[in-house]
Write a protein that holds these residues in place. Structure first.
Motif, short mmCIF file in Angstrom:
data_model
loop_
_atom_site.label_atom_id
_atom_site.label_comp_id
_atom_site.label_asym_id
_atom_site.label_seq_id
_atom_site.Cartn_x
_atom_site.Cartn_y
_atom_site.Cartn_z
N ARG A 173 -1.13 5.41 -9.39
CA ARG A 173 -1.58 4.84 -8.13
C ARG A 173 -3.10 4.75 -8.06
N VAL A 188 0.82 -1.21 0.00
CA VAL A 188 0.00 0.00 0.00
C VAL A 188 0.86 1.27 0.00
N VAL A 201 0.57 -0.89 -5.37
CA VAL A 201 -0.29 0.28 -5.24
C VAL A 201 -0.85 0.73 -6.58
N TYR A 242 -8.43 0.35 -5.00
CA TYR A 242 -7.61 -0.68 -4.37
C TYR A 242 -8.51 -1.71 -3.68
N ASN A 259 0.63 5.46 3.92
CA ASN A 259 -0.57 5.60 3.09
C ASN A 259 -1.70 6.13 3.97
#
Length: 364
Positions: free
Chosen positions: A49, A20, A284, A55, A81
């Protein structure tokens, strides 16, 4: 949340190594910074990203394959993060076991949000001698103390904590001191604590360090077995894991020297990594692969907004390959051959004695 999770995951549990963060606040000598640490990704996909929502959607796709039941958050340093609490909380709904590895520097600002969703928190600490610890992590002077405070903070939150120690020749005499410190830090706290000893991992970037510092952990395991009166063994589909109870402290030894798991692609691979294929990795940027090399042909990109069918079509070949891996007993010798490592280095490997009897408990 399991407030005191068993340090041992199920032997058959396969993990997603979920990066991450592609940066870190420390500069550890054994870490391959230029290649992204654990954030393996081909060059053309870097710097794109994913958002936290994207994610999390990728985590849903991977969990839906049914083959990956655990997740281990890594980096770089995952606490860098800002979306980490959101991502970890969502992962808790998808996976049977949730772990994270950190150097602890920024844990305090996240612990209340993370604790309800973590089974295991792994904190890196490679020495109890503050000067040696600083020499290894190459951070700031108090990073050893920062790690100790992170361990106690997580234990007080009821989390199971593993102290990660990368074993090298330079810190081999620190192991007893780390065990003594662990006993002190864990006394009277609600979480469970264990020490995890990891063998040094090879990359081209860290070639010289590896040749100078690598030590197989068989001698250490034999000594721990004698001190504990036995021990348990796990075949974790990537390396052998030994578990020992040494003076009321659980000690885990991860040894990729004895065997690893490989797939058909590994037979002709010119790189032939040290660790083999044991789980999936997710960067990421959305790059997913079972392979630590980051080569474009060895993974798939889950870019934003893929629907479930499209994601499954990309992921299924990787999952099928992972499920078809097989144990290779002579993998370490093959690794040395294919990496072209010095025969002199190989000759010295089985001759190293670890000798953990000296208690270097500075800073306890």
């Amino acid at each position: 949340m399991n407030a005191a999770a068993d340090p041992k995951p199920d032997e058959e549990l396969r993990f997603l190594r979920a990066s991450v963060a592609n940066r870190c606040n420390l500069n550890c000598v054994y870490c391959p910074k230029a290649s992204g640490m654990e954030n393996f990704v081909p060059t053309q996909h870097r710097n794109h990203r994913l958002t936290a929502e994207q994610y999390c959607r990728n985590l849903e796709h991977i969990a839906a394959t049914g083959a990956i039941k655990g997740i281990s958050f890594t980096g770089g340093e995952p606490t860098l993060n800002a979306d980490l609490p959101t991502i970890v909380a969502h992962a808790r709904t998808l996976f049977d076991r949730v772990e994270m590895t950190t150097n602890g520097k920024f844990l305090q600002r996240r612990i209340d949000q993370l604790a309800p969703h973590l089974d295991v928190l792994k904190v890196s600490m490679d020495a109890v001698d503050p000067a040696l610890a600083h020499d290894i992590v190459r951070g700031r002077g108090d990073d050893h103390g920062v790690a100790a405070r992170a361990i106690t903070m997580a234990l007080d939150a009821g989390i199971t904590v593993g102290i990660n120690v990368v074993a090298m020749r330079r810190n081999a005499n620190q192991i007893d001191g780390i065990l003594a410190l662990a006993r002190k830090l864990g006394a009277g706290r609600s979480g469970r604590l264990y020490v995890s000893i990891l063998d040094l991992y090879y990359t081209d970037e860290t070639h010289d360090l590896w040749v100078d510092e690598f030590m197989p952990l068989g001698d250490l395991e034999r000594e721990l077995r004698g001190r504990s009166g036995g021990g348990d063994h796990q075949d974790r589909k990537g390396c052998d894991i030994g578990w020992f109870d040494v003076d009321d402290m659980q000690v885990r030894v991860k040894n990729s020297h004895s065997s690893t798991y490989r797939g058909a692609r590994c037979e002709k691979c010119p790189v032939y990594c040290q660790e083999g294929l044991y789980g999936l990795k997710h960067s990421v940027e959305g790059w997913v692969t079972p392979c630590p090399t980051g080569q474009e042909t060895f993974g798939v990109h889950l870019e934003p907004d893929l629907d479930q069918d499209e994601a499954m079509a990309r992921l299924r070949p990787l999952v099928d390959e992972l499920l078809g891996t097989y144990r290779v007993e002579d993998s370490f010798a093959q690794f040395l051959d294919r990496r072209g490592l010095s025969p002199q280095a190989r000759k010295t490997l089985p001759l190293i004695g670890i000798g953990i009897g000296t208690n270097q408990a500075a800073g306890v």
